[in-house]
Motif scaffolding. Structure first.
Motif, short mmCIF file in Angstrom:
data_model
loop_
_atom_site.label_atom_id
_atom_site.label_comp_id
_atom_site.label_asym_id
_atom_site.label_seq_id
_atom_site.Cartn_x
_atom_site.Cartn_y
_atom_site.Cartn_z
N THR A 312 1.08 -1.13 -0.08
CA THR A 312 0.10 -0.05 -0.10
C THR A 312 0.97 1.21 -0.20
OG1 THR A 312 -0.16 -0.27 2.51
CG2 THR A 312 -1.97 -1.15 1.12
N LYS A 313 2.32 0.82 0.55
CA LYS A 313 2.96 2.14 0.22
C LYS A 313 3.27 2.94 -0.97
CE LYS A 313 7.57 1.57 0.48
NZ LYS A 313 9.04 1.19 1.41
N ALA A 314 3.21 1.78 -2.19
CA ALA A 314 3.47 2.46 -3.40
C ALA A 314 2.18 2.97 -4.06
CB ALA A 314 3.57 1.17 -4.29
N LEU A 315 1.07 3.03 -2.97
CA LEU A 315 -0.21 3.67 -3.57
C LEU A 315 -0.40 4.78 -2.64
CD1 LEU A 315 -2.54 0.48 -3.65
CD2 LEU A 315 -1.34 1.62 -5.55
N GLU A 316 0.27 5.15 -1.95
CA GLU A 316 0.07 6.54 -1.20
C GLU A 316 0.41 7.83 -2.11
OE1 GLU A 316 1.25 5.87 3.62
OE2 GLU A 316 2.93 5.85 2.22
N PRO A 317 -0.65 8.89 -2.21
CA PRO A 317 -0.48 10.07 -2.86
C PRO A 317 0.58 10.64 -2.24
CG PRO A 317 -2.79 9.34 -2.64
CD PRO A 317 -1.98 8.77 -1.72
N GLU A 318 0.59 10.69 -0.91
CA GLU A 318 1.74 11.47 -0.08
C GLU A 318 2.11 10.35 1.10
OE1 GLU A 318 2.61 14.68 -0.83
OE2 GLU A 318 1.02 14.78 -2.29
N PRO A 319 3.41 10.67 1.29
CA PRO A 319 3.76 9.63 2.42
C PRO A 319 3.33 9.66 3.53
CG PRO A 319 5.79 10.99 1.12
CD PRO A 319 4.32 11.48 0.66
N GLY A 320 2.65 8.66 4.01
CA GLY A 320 2.21 8.75 5.51
C GLY A 320 0.51 8.79 5.34
N ASP A 321 0.01 8.69 4.10
CA ASP A 321 -1.58 8.74 3.93
C ASP A 321 -2.12 7.53 4.51
OD1 ASP A 321 -1.62 11.34 2.83
OD2 ASP A 321 -1.79 10.57 0.75
N MET A 322 -1.38 6.48 4.69
CA MET A 322 -1.99 5.06 4.97
C MET A 322 -2.40 5.29 6.68
SD MET A 322 -2.97 2.71 3.25
CE MET A 322 -2.87 1.17 4.54
N LEU A 323 -1.60 6.05 7.34
CA LEU A 323 -1.68 6.63 8.62
C LEU A 323 -2.85 7.59 8.97
CD1 LEU A 323 1.07 5.19 8.36
CD2 LEU A 323 1.61 6.19 10.58
N THR A 324 -2.89 8.61 7.98
CA THR A 324 -3.80 9.70 8.11
C THR A 324 -4.90 9.70 7.60
OG1 THR A 324 -2.34 10.97 6.64
CG2 THR A 324 -1.66 11.23 9.06
N ASP A 325 -5.03 9.14 6.24
CA ASP A 325 -5.91 9.20 5.47
C ASP A 325 -6.01 7.93 4.54
OD1 ASP A 325 -8.49 9.74 4.00
OD2 ASP A 325 -7.82 11.62 3.07
N PRO A 326 -6.38 6.62 5.08
CA PRO A 326 -6.54 5.41 4.13
C PRO A 326 -7.49 5.57 3.08
CG PRO A 326 -7.19 5.09 6.43
CD PRO A 326 -6.88 6.50 6.64
N GLN A 327 -8.58 6.17 3.49
CA GLN A 327 -9.83 6.20 2.26
C GLN A 327 -8.87 6.97 1.12
OE1 GLN A 327 -12.63 4.73 2.57
NE2 GLN A 327 -12.96 5.17 0.38
N LYS A 328 -8.28 7.96 1.27
CA LYS A 328 -7.48 8.56 0.08
C LYS A 328 -6.64 7.80 -0.62
CE LYS A 328 -4.55 12.61 -0.83
NZ LYS A 328 -3.73 13.79 -0.16
N VAL A 329 -6.17 6.72 -0.09
CA VAL A 329 -5.28 5.87 -0.69
C VAL A 329 -6.24 4.74 -1.46
CG1 VAL A 329 -3.56 3.71 -0.29
CG2 VAL A 329 -3.42 6.00 1.02
N PHE A 330 -7.32 4.55 -0.77
CA PHE A 330 -8.23 3.51 -1.53
C PHE A 330 -8.75 4.16 -2.61
CE2 PHE A 330 -12.26 1.54 -2.27
CZ PHE A 330 -11.94 0.29 -1.85
N ASN A 331 -9.16 5.41 -2.66
CA ASN A 331 -10.00 6.16 -3.77
C ASN A 331 -8.80 6.25 -4.86
OD1 ASN A 331 -12.25 6.31 -2.30
ND2 ASN A 331 -11.90 8.38 -1.55
N LYS A 332 -7.68 6.75 -4.78
CA LYS A 332 -6.65 6.97 -5.83
C LYS A 332 -5.66 5.92 -6.28
CE LYS A 332 -6.33 12.08 -4.98
NZ LYS A 332 -6.41 12.50 -6.58
N ALA A 333 -5.95 4.71 -5.78
CA ALA A 333 -5.37 3.43 -5.79
C ALA A 333 -4.95 3.39 -7.18
CB ALA A 333 -6.00 2.19 -5.10
N GLU A 334 -5.79 3.09 -8.23
CA GLU A 334 -5.61 2.73 -9.56
C GLU A 334 -4.47 4.03 -10.30
OE1 GLU A 334 -8.54 0.31 -8.53
OE2 GLU A 334 -8.21 2.49 -8.19
N GLU A 335 -5.08 5.39 -9.88
CA GLU A 335 -3.91 6.30 -10.43
C GLU A 335 -2.55 6.27 -10.00
OE1 GLU A 335 -3.66 11.26 -9.57
OE2 GLU A 335 -5.75 10.09 -9.19
N MET A 336 -2.53 5.86 -8.97
CA MET A 336 -0.90 5.74 -8.27
C MET A 336 -0.41 4.57 -8.81
SD MET A 336 -0.79 8.53 -6.50
CE MET A 336 0.91 8.25 -5.91
N ALA A 337 -1.16 3.62 -8.99
CA ALA A 337 -0.47 2.44 -9.52
C ALA A 337 -0.06 2.56 -11.05
CB ALA A 337 -1.54 1.09 -9.74
#
Length: 366
Positions: A312-337
């Motif tokens: 999930t680290k590779a999907l973080e829009p910003e470093p630390g998003d998995m700790l502060t805003d996991p929903q953001k990581v979920f929503n932008k996963a395909e874009e970040m991938a």
């Protein structure tokens, strides 16, 4: 009477008697001589001297060769030998087998097959000829004990070794479960599936009677160990439809100090603690909970070991998003991938350019 006159009848008779007596004497001598010859030179059929070595030599082979020829027909049955035999009687406790020994051999009921059978007639028929394994020396009655199960057992291990070598996927029915896992039969041999190698979607107690795809983990005839994996078979099947860089939806099935196991369509992948976020994490429990739904990216597929590595680290829009805003990581996963794949593609091109430049420089120097 003159010199040439005929002899008297009396004189003639005397001469005849003299001749006859001489003839009888010669005949007696000849008869004695013949008898002496026979006694001396013609032994009886029972006399050992009548079987002379030169008789064998005249037959075209030596005495040693003759003994060797007889030895070929001197049957010597040993435990471990395979012999041809013919079934001539089926009895309640086993079968009587003719193998050419002086006494009929016996095969106990439990040695008729590696598989469970209801009766001897399921495997054998009277007058049937086949191969048998000799289990032991002759008993006090001169009878040998035979087995078909031992032959099937040896061939079953040969077969599973070959299947393991080919990395084959097999299907087998679960016939029992226990605290440690599930039991199956493979080529008649008992195999064990550890609980850790059963699909996360399967409840172990409900597996009995199900046919599962399996891969071999351990094949050891000496230790009588046959260990298989259901999970690895599923992973291999799933891997054929997955690729590195792909984003998949998964569910947290277990959390360990070193990471979390994510179920992605029936197989588990590992989200290592170092791949959860760019920020340092003390323990996965601070970020994840069992049954959490999340998007993860596949970063490695190891078909040989049956492992899928996730991030999930590779999907973080910003470093630390998995700790502060996991929903953001979920929503932008395909874009970040997509950005991650592009980055990998550019790195690959850059590496190839560097290799080409180095090769060209090396050729110029030479």
């Amino acid at each position: 009477m003159t010199e040439n006159s005929p002899k008297t009848l009396k004189e003639t008779n005397n001469e005849i008697n003299t001749v006859d007596a001489q003839a009888e004497e010669r005949d007696s001598e000849n008869a004695n001589s013949s008898t002496a010859y026979l006694d001396k030179d013609v032994p009886s059929a029972d006399d050992s001297s009548s079987r002379r070595n030169n008789d064998l030599e005249n037959a075209g082979f030596t005495q040693e060769e003759f003994a060797s020829l007889l030895g070929k027909y001197d049957y010597n049955f040993k435990p471990g030998d395979l012999v041809k035999g013919t079934v001539f009687a089926l009895e309640p406790k086993g079968a009587m087998i003719d193998i050419g020994a002086k006494t009929a051999a016996f095969m106990p009921m439990q040695e008729v097959s590696i598989n469970r059978v209801e009766g001897l007639s399921d495997v054998l028929q009277p007058s049937e000829s086949r191969e048998f394994f000799i289990m032991s020396e002759e008993n006090e009655d001169g009878q040998l004990a035979l087995s078909i199960r031992r032959i099937e057992y040896q061939r079953a291990w040969e077969r599973v070794r070959q299947l393991q070598k080919e990395d084959a996927t097999i299907y087998s029915e679960v016939f029992a479960t226990n605290r440690g896992g599930a039991l199956v039969r493979v080529e008649g041999l008992r195999g064990f599936i550890p609980g850790s190698h059963i699909s996360a979607r399967k409840i172990k107690e409900d597996l009995e009677g199900e046919y599962l795809p399996l891969k071999f983990l351990e094949v050891d005839e000496e230790r009588n160990r046959l260990v298989l994996s259901h999970r690895r078979a599923l992973v291999e099947k799933k891997m054929n439809r997955l690729e590195v860089g792909e984003v998949v939806v998964g569910s947290v099935k277990g959390i360990k100090p070193y990471g979390a196991f994510i179920d992605i369509g029936g197989v588990s992948g590992l989200l290592h603690i170092s791949e959860i976020s760019h920020e340092h994490i003390e323990t996965p429990h601070n970020v994840l909970n069992v049954n959490d739904q999340m998007k993860v990216m596949i970063i490695d597929l190891d078909s040989e070991r049956g492992r899928i590595s996730l991030s999930t680290k590779a999907l973080e829009p910003e470093p630390g998003d998995m700790l502060t805003d996991p929903q953001k990581v979920f929503n932008k996963a395909e874009e970040m991938a997509a950005k991650y794949k592009q980055m990998l593609f550019e790195q690959t091109d850059e590496n190839e350019d560097q290799l080409a430049a180095a090769s060209s420089e090396s050729e110029q120097q030479n």
